[in-house]
Design an enzyme around this catalytic site. Structure first.
Site, PDB file in Angstrom:
ATOM      1  N   GLY A   7       0.867  -1.181   0.000  1.00 12.21           N
ATOM      2  CA  GLY A   7       0.000   0.000   0.000  1.00 12.21           C
ATOM      3  C   GLY A   7       0.900   1.227   0.000  1.00 12.21           C
ATOM      4  CB  ALA A  10      -2.066   8.940   2.875  1.00  9.07           C
ATOM      5  N   GLY A  12       1.010   4.203   3.881  1.00 11.10           N
ATOM      6  CA  GLY A  12       2.118   3.327   3.467  1.00 11.10           C
ATOM      7  C   GLY A  12       3.348   4.123   3.065  1.00 11.10           C
ATOM      8  NE  ARG A  88      -9.773   4.034  13.475  1.00  7.70           N
ATOM      9  CZ  ARG A  88     -10.087   4.875  14.446  1.00  7.70           C
ATOM     10  NH1 ARG A  88     -11.244   4.760  15.078  1.00  7.70           N
ATOM     11  NH2 ARG A  88      -9.253   5.831  14.808  1.00  7.70           N
ATOM     12  CB  SER A 119      -5.632  -2.552   6.254  1.00  3.82           C
ATOM     13  OG  SER A 119      -4.480  -2.597   5.441  1.00  3.82           O
ATOM     14  CG  ASN A 120      -8.626   1.234  10.403  1.00  6.49           C
ATOM     15  OD1 ASN A 120      -8.430   0.650  11.453  1.00  6.49           O
ATOM     16  ND2 ASN A 120      -8.258   2.501  10.201  1.00  6.49           N
ATOM     17  CG  ASP A 148      -5.529   4.446  19.125  1.00  4.18           C
ATOM     18  OD1 ASP A 148      -5.667   5.227  18.163  1.00  4.18           O
ATOM     19  OD2 ASP A 148      -5.935   3.266  19.111  1.00  4.18           O
ATOM     20  NE  ARG A 151      -4.602  10.155  15.997  1.00  2.00           N
ATOM     21  CZ  ARG A 151      -5.093   9.310  15.097  1.00  2.00           C
ATOM     22  NH1 ARG A 151      -5.899   8.326  15.473  1.00  2.00           N
ATOM     23  NH2 ARG A 151      -4.814   9.467  13.822  1.00  2.00           N
ATOM     24  CG  HIS A 175      -7.275   1.629  15.893  1.00  2.00           C
ATOM     25  ND1 HIS A 175      -6.751   2.762  16.473  1.00  2.00           N
ATOM     26  CD2 HIS A 175      -7.300   1.886  14.555  1.00  2.00           C
ATOM     27  CE1 HIS A 175      -6.482   3.653  15.539  1.00  2.00           C
ATOM     28  NE2 HIS A 175      -6.806   3.150  14.369  1.00  2.00           N
TER      29      HIS A 175
END
Ligand SMILES: NC(=O)C1=CN([C@@H]2O[C@H](COP(=O)(O)OP(=O)(O)OC[C@H]3O[C@@H](n4cnc5c(N)ncnc54)[C@H](O)[C@@H]3O)[C@@H](O)[C@H]2O)C=CC1
Ligand SMILES: O=C([O-])CC(=O)C(=O)O
Length: 311
Positions: A7, A10, A12, A88, A119-120, A148, A151, A175
């Site tokens: 991938g 953005a 990757g 997600r 990946s989500n 997370d 953040r 997540h």
């Protein structure tokens, strides 16, 4: 050390860029299904090498898995990101098929890689990757809690107006906007509980902002975030390839730890050259354990959707 990132979107590309700058790989392969994108991004990245002072062999590939042969670590970021207003979880229908086929293709050319899933919906994609790959459980790691937690530290540092590098904080659980659990009790400012500096209301707001951290950015950007996700992926890879034995919150397969089994969920783990090497027991309080169990129920519900898809 050979690292592949699947991938070249953005997340990757940002992850690959961080891996290249940190010189974690002798060879770094970026692969995407979209014609030319991985070749273009790796060429562009290599043109930063003399400016930034790194020297990593970069290879771009349009879906040619032979180029990924004998990878030690593979990071999977392929798949749709959400748009504002989406969860997600809504990505499962498209991304499950992508993640399954990517894992299968990778294993045709690499026998025993450590696989990092981004990946989500990440918890379910990690669970899927684990069952498709059939590798030792320690070699399948989902990246979510690391981001997370970053953040959580960001919102704590902003609320306290102190250096983010003096802040420690961990987010466990799923997540997802409602499944992640910022551990307020264990967050510290250089070892001192943050509750000594912040009111309960402010700390609750920090935790709530953390939980919707991805949704907030998706609302602002029109697509989901990439700088911190890419950096978090690379930090996790760094802990593995440098055998750092760092504790990071990662999504891993639980066999009774934290009271859960047959699920991949975010817990603190020690990362090293063998993948996740150990789960660390944070001795949750009753309330924290109840939140963890609720999070597990929601993720298990999502996992059950996998059997309804034609994969
Ligand atoms: N776990 C986490 O903490 C985070 C997860 N994500 C997830 O990461 C994924 C990627 O996000 P972005 O990079 O922003 O999306 P993006 O759309 O910029 O990039 C995705 C890339 O995957 C490629 N792709 C699609 N199918 C493929 C296949 N079969 N084989 C190889 N490549 C394929 C696309 O061509 C595209 O270039 C999304 O699912 C997103 O939700 C994003 C941020 C954080
Ligand atoms: O919010 C999203 O969809 C992407 C993601 O997982 C994140 O940035 O945490």
């Amino acid at each position: 050390m050979k690292i592949t990132v699947v991938g070249a979107g953005a997340v990757g590309a940002t992850c690959a860029d961080n891996i290249a700058r940190k010189e974690l790989a002798d060879e770094l392969v970026l692969l995407d299904i979209k014609e030319g994108i991985a070749e273009g991004k790796t060429l562009d990245m290599f043109q930063t090498a003399s400016l930034l002072g790194f020297d990593t062999k970069l290879v771009g590939s349009t879906n040619d898995y032979a180029k990924t042969a004998n990878s030690d670590v593979v990071v999977i970021t392929s798949g749709l990101p959400r748009k504002p207003g989406m969860t997600r979880e809504e990505l499962i229908g498209v991304n499950a098929g992508i993640v399954k086929s990517v894992v299968e293709n990778i294993l045709k050319f690499s026998k025993n890689p450590i696989i990092v899933i981004i990946s989500n919906p990440m918890d379910t994609m990690t669970y899927l990757a684990k069952s498709v790959a059939g590798l030792d459980k320690h070699r399948i790691i989902g990246m979510g809690g690391t981001l997370d937690s970053a953040r959580f530290k960001c919102y704590l540092a902003k609320a306290m107006d102190v250096s983010i590098n003096d802040i420690h904080g961990t987010v466990i659980g799923g997540h997802g906007d409602t499944t992640m659990i910022p551990l307020k009790r264990l967050a510290t400012y250089n070892g001192v509980p943050v509750s000594q500096f912040l009111s309960t209301e402010t700390l609750d707001k920090v935790a709530a902002d953390t939980m919707v951290g991805g949704a907030t950015l998706t609302g602002l950007l029109g697509t989901s975030a990439w700088y911190a996700p890419g950096a978090a992926g690379a930090a996790l890879v760094e802990a593995i390839v440098r055998d750092e034995k760092k504790i990071m919150a990662c999504c891993v397969s639980l066999d009774g730890e934290y009271g859960q089994s047959d699920i991949c969920l975010g817990v603190p783990v020690v990362l090293g050259k063998n993948g996740w090497e150990k789960i660390v027991d944070y001795q949750l309080t009753e309330d924290e354990q109840a939140a963890f169990n609720k999070s597990a129920d929601a993720v298990r519900n999502m996992n059950s959707v996998l059997s309804t898809l034609s994969l």
